[in-house]
Design an enzyme around this catalytic site. Structure first.
Site, PDB file in Angstrom:
ATOM      1  N   CYS A 278      -5.412 -91.778 -48.357  1.00  0.00           N
ATOM      2  CA  CYS A 278      -4.462 -92.886 -48.442  1.00  0.00           C
ATOM      3  C   CYS A 278      -4.060 -93.144 -49.887  1.00  0.00           C
ATOM      4  O   CYS A 278      -4.880 -93.081 -50.798  1.00  0.00           O
ATOM      5  CB  CYS A 278      -5.100 -94.136 -47.825  1.00  0.00           C
ATOM      6  SG  CYS A 278      -4.043 -95.588 -47.899  1.00  0.00           S
TER       7      CYS A 278
ATOM      8  N   ASP B 160      10.394-113.081 -32.474  1.00  0.00           N
ATOM      9  CA  ASP B 160      10.254-113.038 -31.022  1.00  0.00           C
ATOM     10  C   ASP B 160      10.810-114.351 -30.465  1.00  0.00           C
ATOM     11  O   ASP B 160      11.242-115.234 -31.215  1.00  0.00           O
ATOM     12  CB  ASP B 160       8.806-112.782 -30.613  1.00  0.00           C
ATOM     13  CG  ASP B 160       7.866-113.865 -31.104  1.00  0.00           C
ATOM     14  OD1 ASP B 160       8.349-114.883 -31.668  1.00  0.00           O
ATOM     15  OD2 ASP B 160       6.653-113.717 -30.940  1.00  0.00           O
TER      16      ASP B 160
END
Lengths: 372, 372
Positions: free
Chosen positions: B304, B94
């Protein structure tokens, strides 16, 4: 109760040093071996997969800690310690004796056992030889330890009293032990007093344990005193049983132990040092927080082939430490365990190929060089 | 400067949802994608090897943090961020804008840039669009961000002023950007105000960025407001450029974003929740410290397939949390990242096979069920 699925064979000898194999229900342990410590059913900051990648073949876990939290019944209910911590390879548990004497602030020893307060919440507990064995049977390690009293190394009177008790407790542990898939080791005590150590080794040998631990060392005595005890005990313990030097430790102590007939070692050192930013190498420790590493592109130890040294610079590890990132402890733990695993692996190879004298000489030359 | 080694292709569409591929110098990112956040050049508590095993293809790192510590020069000197953190796959940084406005207590914005104090040591710093690009060029991520001013979502006057500045800064960032092996994305701002968002998207599109981020969402606005912005922007941004919804987050927000044409997501949520003992699942969060899990032999999420769920029980993870073991954060981080990676992977597969409507409907039905 003699274990039915435990066996030890010495495959090669050089001087007093031995290379062998310990067969257990969860796999074979090549010796000499170093076992990292998973105090609370986890080797701190590393996963079982990372331990496997490191070539770890034996993990130690602490009965005292697991007895207090989460409790042996809970672990048994969940399928035992191997399954609980997902370590399907050999596990050794200590008896809890050492922790009761080192961690618990208030304790009262009597001939029957020890009453102590939990270091976690102050709650009152009592361990006896029978309960220590029962707890270890619930945990289900492959190698378990007799419950012993650990005396300060230089207190003669205390060591005499403690030794008598430790010997009576050893008999009671043997009697209490029912699982045939676990090997119960006796523990030689006696502080720095060679006559007490001799008496202890002889008595325990008479009980015919499948293996023998040497306890109460690396607790403040000198290196010479430690070596004298190891040399004495080496002459008494049977050649065909594994010898385990508890709580040791440093690369130097490990090589000195192997030179004196020791097969097994364990210590919190690699993972504890890792959490205090120290990297272990064969010729000393590096404080990785040191500013000299801030821009250092080299790995911790160019000789090391661990995941950390293959992929990360000293500069990166120092950054992680300064930034208080958990990965620092993980990468340093991996490296420190690797250092000791690589050391015992090379020592074993040297014994097998008859070059251990040269290996040990080169190792100590490196030490003297870095101390000079 | 147009990137020479960056390309995006949309391979399949269903409604507004898109499946595609972002090609970068460090590999291809299948979209929709979720990127875990490595704020200080490490995804907290996990190793790069564990991220690779999880199928992570993009990691975000924060320019603000790395600029302050260890510094962009140092990272450049050590071969750039990929090498420094040993992540040879795509990285996004960023611009530092968001952190300057959220972490730094005292800051002064002017038309040229922002002066602020470090949250670490209070030292004074100044970031400009030019410096934000320079720092990101030194870090060397594959995808970098324009420097923007982040305004509170409901303050109209502030958003108007900030948007003008953000647009002027976008032009300056493009001008300052020299590396052709990095793709510089523009960031659409404007708070919850649709006319400002429209203006922002149109202006940035006129600058022809290789990709567009949507900033200033998931910062306190309602879900309806977030969705309205996404739907508006989706109609303005070019179809052939990737769209990146910054700082999002939850399974619900991700699916809602994909439904509205978003290709990329990032968030600290999976690793932050892990350090606070929470396990993410598609239908809600579990507080793993809860006593109900004390004797629970099942994995966190039976659906999962991550390392944690394949090998460890809820009881073990709760034990690690109660015993304050670092492994708890590692195992929960692995699971939480896996939950989001598996979610976007299945969403992608559904788009490719034309079944995304059913996939999204089933996903939201599960949500309503668990909320009922």
């Amino acid at each position: 109760m003699n274990p039915t699925s435990f066996a030890f064979e010495v495959t090669a000898r050089q001087g007093r040093a031995r290379a062998g194999m310990i067969h257990t229900p969860h796999g074979t342990i090549p010796t000499p071996i170093f076992a990292p410590v998973g105090t609370q059913a986890t080797v701190k900051a590393v996963t079982p997969a990372q331990l496997e990648e490191l070539g770890v073949s034996l993990v130690l876990s602490n009965t005292y800690h697991l007895y207090l939290r989460p409790g042996a019944e809970l672990i048994a209910e969940l399928g035992g310690l191997h399954r609980f911590m997902h370590w399907p390879h050999p596990i050794l548990t200590d008896s809890g004796g050492f922790q009761v004497f080192s961690l618990s602030e208030t304790r009262q020893v009597d001939d029957d056992g020890v009453t102590f307060r939990s270091h976690i919440d102050g709650s009152r507990h009592r361990l006896t030889p029978e309960l220590a064995v029962e707890v270890q049977e619930k945990l289900g390690a492959d190698i378990i330890m007799a419950f012993d009293e650990c005396a300060p190394p230089y207190d003669r009177a205390y060591n005499e009293r403690a030794l008598e008790r430790t010997h009576r407790w050893a008999v009671r542990c043997l009697k209490a032990h029912t699982r045939t898939d676990q090997a119960l080791f006796g523990i030689v005590q006696g502080g720095v007093f060679l006559d007490l150590r001799e008496k202890s080794a002889q008595f325990l040998v008479s009980l015919d344990f499948p293996g023998y631990a040497i306890g109460g060392l690396s607790v403040g005595e000198t290196k010479d005193e430690m070596h004298a005890v190891l040399e004495l005990v080496d002459g008494i313990l049977p050649e065909d049983k594994p010898r385990y030097l508890m709580g040791v430790g440093t690369p130097q102590d490990i090589i000195n132990g192997i030179l004196r007939g020791v097969d097994m070692f364990d210590c919190v050192l690699p993972t504890r040092l890792a959490r205090h930013h120290a990297a272990m190498t064969r010729n000393g420790r590096l404080n990785m927080m040191n500013a000299v590493y801030a821009r250092d592109p080299s790995p911790i130890d160019p000789q090391c082939s661990c995941y950390t040294c293959r992929n990360f610079s000293r500069a990166y590890i120092r950054h992680l430490i300064v930034a208080r990132e958990m990965l620092a402890a993980t990468l340093l733990s991996i490296h420190n365990i690797a250092t000791l695993i690589q050391l015992v692996t090379e020592a074993r190879e040297a014994i097998l190929t008859g070059t251990f004298d040269e290996f040990a000489a080169a190792f100590f030359a490196l030490q003297n060089q870095s101390n000079a």
